[in-house]
Design an enzyme around this catalytic site. Structure first.
Site, PDB file in Angstrom:
ATOM      1  N   ASN A  65       0.817  -1.215   0.000  1.00 52.21           N
ATOM      2  CA  ASN A  65       0.000   0.000   0.000  1.00 52.21           C
ATOM      3  C   ASN A  65       0.850   1.265   0.000  1.00 52.21           C
ATOM      4  O   ASN A  65       0.421   2.307  -0.495  1.00 52.21           O
ATOM      5  CB  ASN A  65      -0.936   0.009   1.214  1.00 52.21           C
ATOM      6  CG  ASN A  65      -2.021  -1.033   1.094  1.00 52.21           C
ATOM      7  OD1 ASN A  65      -2.407  -1.429   0.001  1.00 52.21           O
ATOM      8  ND2 ASN A  65      -2.527  -1.498   2.229  1.00 52.21           N
TER       9      ASN A  65
ATOM     10  N   ASP B 114      -6.209   0.036  -3.660  1.00 56.66           N
ATOM     11  CA  ASP B 114      -5.767   0.158  -5.041  1.00 56.66           C
ATOM     12  C   ASP B 114      -6.799   0.899  -5.885  1.00 56.66           C
ATOM     13  O   ASP B 114      -6.487   1.854  -6.604  1.00 56.66           O
ATOM     14  CB  ASP B 114      -5.551  -1.252  -5.580  1.00 56.66           C
ATOM     15  CG  ASP B 114      -4.428  -1.311  -6.581  1.00 56.66           C
ATOM     16  OD1 ASP B 114      -4.681  -1.786  -7.681  1.00 56.66           O
ATOM     17  OD2 ASP B 114      -3.312  -0.876  -6.251  1.00 56.66           O
ATOM     18  N   HIS B 115      -8.047   0.429  -5.815  1.00 60.04           N
ATOM     19  CA  HIS B 115      -9.113   1.045  -6.605  1.00 60.04           C
ATOM     20  C   HIS B 115      -9.394   2.467  -6.136  1.00 60.04           C
ATOM     21  O   HIS B 115      -9.737   3.338  -6.939  1.00 60.04           O
ATOM     22  CB  HIS B 115     -10.393   0.204  -6.502  1.00 60.04           C
ATOM     23  CG  HIS B 115     -10.267  -1.149  -7.128  1.00 60.04           C
ATOM     24  ND1 HIS B 115      -9.634  -1.347  -8.329  1.00 60.04           N
ATOM     25  CD2 HIS B 115     -10.703  -2.372  -6.725  1.00 60.04           C
ATOM     26  CE1 HIS B 115      -9.682  -2.638  -8.641  1.00 60.04           C
ATOM     27  NE2 HIS B 115     -10.316  -3.271  -7.680  1.00 60.04           N
TER      28      HIS B 115
ATOM     29  N   ASP C 275      -6.890   4.647  -7.690  1.00 60.78           N
ATOM     30  CA  ASP C 275      -7.200   4.759  -9.117  1.00 60.78           C
ATOM     31  C   ASP C 275      -8.283   5.791  -9.383  1.00 60.78           C
ATOM     32  O   ASP C 275      -8.206   6.557 -10.343  1.00 60.78           O
ATOM     33  CB  ASP C 275      -7.673   3.413  -9.658  1.00 60.78           C
ATOM     34  CG  ASP C 275      -6.527   2.466  -9.917  1.00 60.78           C
ATOM     35  OD1 ASP C 275      -5.385   2.928  -9.977  1.00 60.78           O
ATOM     36  OD2 ASP C 275      -6.783   1.263 -10.044  1.00 60.78           O
TER      37      ASP C 275
END
Length: 415
Positions: free
Chosen positions: A52, A120-121, A124
């Site tokens: 992360n 992660d998303h 993004d």
């Protein structure tokens, strides 16, 4: 600091999230060619570096380099320095590279968990806003505000639709030309602006009837329609819940409501502004509404991973409401100041939400967000068995599943 709710996730939601299994289908052209580079890159990363932390480092670099471009051309009309375009392109490349290896690092260190996918998303969704905005500034699209609005909101809409169909089908799907290809296309746009200057996009062809910048919205329109069609096909036919519903058993159309509460006000306020707030301050406007869209997208990802219904209302919508009410009362306050207040509000609300969600998941899974919970890394890392490709999310993620990466066996001697 939990400002609105003592808890955002219930015990049942946390339990379902801990049982969540990442599922992805990808046939991206560039991903196949870039795998060797990504495998080499992750082999150079220290074994003690948390996945992360890799993700957030890439995002910070991406945001800073994009904001430098915004600083020099806040109206997307001024010609930004060539070095700023080059720096922004480099920042996007670094983000894309780090974004591609965070999942590999997680499997390399044996620390893969649902929080990594969510984190992660989430990164993004934020990156998508800054990347789309930087591309518009690099071609001076502020002279054509309608097309700039289309470019930026098309990007966030397609990102949302990708996760909408995931909420319906349970599987994230990417086509032959998708996230990686879009990212490298924008890197190419930034590189051209860095070499020849942003004004090169005003070059005329075919008897002065066709500008070079026309290629960008035209390609976005074509590729966007193909991607949207693919998502809608899955949304209307791929429901895995009861009677073709979502993973949470809700209507497949339910996610359209929260997002429309962002997109529709953004368009109406832009059209109705007597002070032309969007035309005069497009970067500020897109950042404000883009971060609201990022917040709503994050909530959709959480709803998918926890298999729960998505709430329609959100505190971040208070930001656009300020602008709407100000217009309703004949622009009682200068819209520029209200827009800044809106941006500050949605930024704080997004950070608060992300912090609280991550903290609740960390507490439930007994993990740490930015630190591997053992000194020096694992004693032994089990290598995965295959090389099937996988993505982490749309704004630009490439990953492989826990069984799908081929990394060398590593131990403490590798540090």
């Amino acid at each position: 600091m939990k400002l609105y709710k003592q808890r955002l996730l219930s015990d049942a939601q946390l339990k379902r999230l801990s049982e969540h299994q990442y599922s992805c289908q990808s046939c991206s052209i560039l991903d196949t060619f870039l795998q060797s580079y990504w495998n080499w890159l992750v082999s150079k990363v220290p074994i003690w570096l948390a996945p992360n932390l890799i993700t957030i480092l890439g995002l910070v670099i991406n945001i800073i380099t994009a904001l430098i471009l915004v600083w020099y051309s806040p109206d997307a009309k001024l010609e930004a320095p060539r070095w700023a375009c080059a720096l922004c392109g480099l920042g996007l490349f670094i983000y894309q590279s780090l974004d591609a290896i965070d999942g590999k690092q997680a499997r390399r260190t044996g620390t893969a968990n649902p929080l990594g996918e969510l984190f992660d998303h989430g990164c993004d969704s934020i990156s998508t806003v800054f990347v789309a905005l930087s591309a518009c500034i690099a071609v001076q699209l502020g002279y054509y505000p309608g097309w700039m609005f289309f470019q930026c909101f098309c990007a966030v809409t397609l990102f949302y639709c990708a996760h909408w169909q995931t909420y319906v089908s349970g599987t994230l799907r990417f086509g032959r030309v998708d996230v990686t290809e879009a990212q490298f296309t924008i890197m190419g746009i930034l590189a051209i602006s860095a070499i020849f200057g942003p004004s090169v996009w005003s070059t005329k062809f075919f008897s002065d009837t066709f500008y070079l910048w026309y290629l960008i919205p035209l390609s976005t329109l074509v590729c966007g329609l193909v991607a949207l069609y693919s998502s809608l096909i899955v949304i209307f036919t791929g429901g895995v819940g009861k009677n073709g519903s979502t993973v949470a058993g809700t209507s497949v159309l339910s996610p359209v409501i929260p997002f429309s509460m962002v997109l529709v006000p953004a368009f109406i306020i832009y059209q109705k502004s007597t002070q032309e707030i969007y035309q005069n301050h497009p970067a500020l406007y897109i950042l404000a509404f883009g971060l609201v869209a990022a917040k709503v997208t994050n909530r959709l990802v959480v709803a998918h991973m926890t298999k729960s219904e998505m709430d329609y209302m959100d505190w971040s919508l208070l930001g656009p409401t300020m602008l709407f009410l100000n217009q309703y009362f004949n622009t009682f306050v200068n819209e520029y100041y209200v827009l800044w207040l809106c941006l500050i509000w949605v930024s704080v609300d997004l950070m608060r939400y992300c912090y609280q969600i991550c903290q609740e998941i960390c507490d439930h899974l007994h993990i740490e967000l930015f630190r591997i919970p053992y000194p020096g890394g694992p004693q032994k890392v089990i290598p995965p068995t295959s090389s099937a490709l996988e993505k982490n999310g749309s704004g630009g993620k490439k990953q492989q599943s826990d069984e799908e990466d081929s990394m060398p066996l590593l131990d403490n001697a590798s540090h």
